[in-house]
Every structure is written in structure tokens, then in C-alpha cells.
Design an enzyme around this catalytic site. Structure first.
Site, PDB file in Angstrom:
ATOM      1  N   CYS A   1      60.664  -1.248  50.575  1.00  0.00           N
ATOM      2  CA  CYS A   1      61.332  -2.504  50.220  1.00  0.00           C
ATOM      3  C   CYS A   1      62.270  -2.358  49.029  1.00  0.00           C
ATOM      4  O   CYS A   1      63.038  -3.272  48.733  1.00  0.00           O
ATOM      5  CB  CYS A   1      60.285  -3.558  49.886  1.00  0.00           C
ATOM      6  SG  CYS A   1      59.287  -3.061  48.483  1.00  0.00           S
TER       7      CYS A   1
ATOM      8  N   ASP B   1      61.386  -2.213  45.912  1.00  0.00           N
ATOM      9  CA  ASP B   1      60.828  -2.777  44.684  1.00  0.00           C
ATOM     10  C   ASP B   1      60.458  -1.658  43.713  1.00  0.00           C
ATOM     11  O   ASP B   1      60.086  -0.563  44.127  1.00  0.00           O
ATOM     12  CB  ASP B   1      59.584  -3.620  44.988  1.00  0.00           C
ATOM     13  CG  ASP B   1      59.950  -4.902  45.727  1.00  0.00           C
ATOM     14  OD1 ASP B   1      61.153  -5.136  45.915  1.00  0.00           O
ATOM     15  OD2 ASP B   1      59.040  -5.652  46.104  1.00  0.00           O
TER      16      ASP B   1
ATOM     17  N   CYS C   1      58.202  -8.014  44.480  1.00  0.00           N
ATOM     18  CA  CYS C   1      57.633  -9.210  45.097  1.00  0.00           C
ATOM     19  C   CYS C   1      56.430  -9.718  44.289  1.00  0.00           C
ATOM     20  O   CYS C   1      55.936  -9.045  43.379  1.00  0.00           O
ATOM     21  CB  CYS C   1      57.199  -8.887  46.518  1.00  0.00           C
ATOM     22  SG  CYS C   1      55.712  -7.891  46.563  1.00  0.00           S
TER      23      CYS C   1
ATOM     24  N   CYS D   1      52.365  -2.895  48.282  1.00  0.00           N
ATOM     25  CA  CYS D   1      52.603  -3.402  46.925  1.00  0.00           C
ATOM     26  C   CYS D   1      51.495  -2.903  45.991  1.00  0.00           C
ATOM     27  O   CYS D   1      51.757  -2.579  44.826  1.00  0.00           O
ATOM     28  CB  CYS D   1      52.636  -4.919  46.920  1.00  0.00           C
ATOM     29  SG  CYS D   1      53.542  -5.651  48.301  1.00  0.00           S
TER      30      CYS D   1
HETATM   31 FE1  FES Z   1      57.477  -4.173  48.433  1.00  0.00          FE
HETATM   32 FE2  FES Z   1      55.815  -5.947  47.588  1.00  0.00          FE
HETATM   33  S1  FES Z   1      57.179  -6.164  49.237  1.00  0.00           S
HETATM   34  S2  FES Z   1      56.279  -4.091  46.658  1.00  0.00           S
END
Ligand code: FES
Length: 133
Positions: free
Chosen positions: A37, A39, A63, A106
Site C-alpha cells: 500500500c 504506507d 492507514c 499493517c
Molecule cells: Fe497498508 Fe495499513 S493499509 S499499512
């Protein structure tokens, strides 16, 4: 998607947000990213003279579950030894926060960030053999 109360709590009142001096000898910094993602999570530890983690801070650009996972991780590792901190599993974090399967990565980010911070701290310390000379 419904977040659990614990995720919302950590998201709204994140613990230990901040930065420690990454150039300090007693600070280890872990910076990890989730390929899935994009992040990014930064987690830092400050290790006391007795070898215990006396402070921990994080900054997460990600997120809600990633923020909650890193917030929880900083709470858990304070007061622990490096080995204890590095043995925390993402599954424990995911279980505590009741993360749904799609959000498991995550919590993996938090486990990776702890391990990276511990590794960075260890890499900064003088080798035992050198210290003995
Ligand atoms: Fe990727 Fe949460 S959606 S860290």
C-alpha cells in the site's frame, strides 16, 4: 469497513508520537514501508544503561490500522529488553486490535519496524571484542 474500538482509540489518541534523535548512540531507528500500500512507519527506541527500552516513539504515514499498530507497539516495548521487543509478533498485535485479514499487513509493518529499530541500535554499539580491548 468497521474498525475495532481499540484501533479507533489508538488512532484518535495515539501514544508516543514523535521523534528521538536518530544520531544518538542510545537510539535505534527503524523505517519500514509496506509494498502493498505504500504506507511508511518509523519507530524509534531509546535504550537505557541497564539494557531496557526506556522510551519509544513513532511516526506513521499510513492507514488507521498501521497507526494503531505502531502506537500499541511503542506501548508494549517500553520497559522490555531488546530480545523481548524483537520477539513481539504481528499476530499478537493483530489479535489485540482485532484487525481483519485485509489489515494484517499493517501489523506486520509494526513488527518489522520494531526489529529494524533493534537492529539499528545493535549496529551502533561497539562490538564486544572491541570493547574488551
Ligand atoms: Fe497498508 Fe495499513 S493499509 S499499512
Amino acid at each position: 469497513m468497521a474498525y475495532s474500538d481499540k484501533v479507533v482509540d489508538h488512532y484518535e489518541n495515539p501514544r508516543n508520537v514523535g521523534t528521538l534523535d536518530k544520531n544518538s548512540e542510545d537510539v535505534g531507528t527503524g523505517l519500514v514501508g509496506a509494498p502493498a500500500c505504500g504506507d511508511v512507519m518509523k519507530l524509534q527506541i531509546k535504550v537505557g544503561a541497564g539494557g531496557l527500552i526506556e522510551d519509544a516513539k513513532f511516526k506513521t504515514f499510513g492507514c488507521g490500522s498501521a497507526i494503531a499498530s505502531s502506537s500499541l507497539a511503542t506501548e508494549w516495548i517500553k520497559g522490555k529488553t531488546l530480545d523481548e521487543a524483537a520477539s513481539i509478533r504481528n499476530t499478537e498485535i493483530a489479535q489485540h486490535l482485532s484487525l481483519p485479514p485485509v489489515k494484517i499487513h499493517c501489523s506486520v509493518l509494526a513488527e518489522d519496524a520494531i526489529k529494524a529499530a533493534v537492529a539499528d541500535y545493535r549496529a551502533k554499539q561497539p562490538k564486544a571484542s572491541e570493547a574488551a580491548e
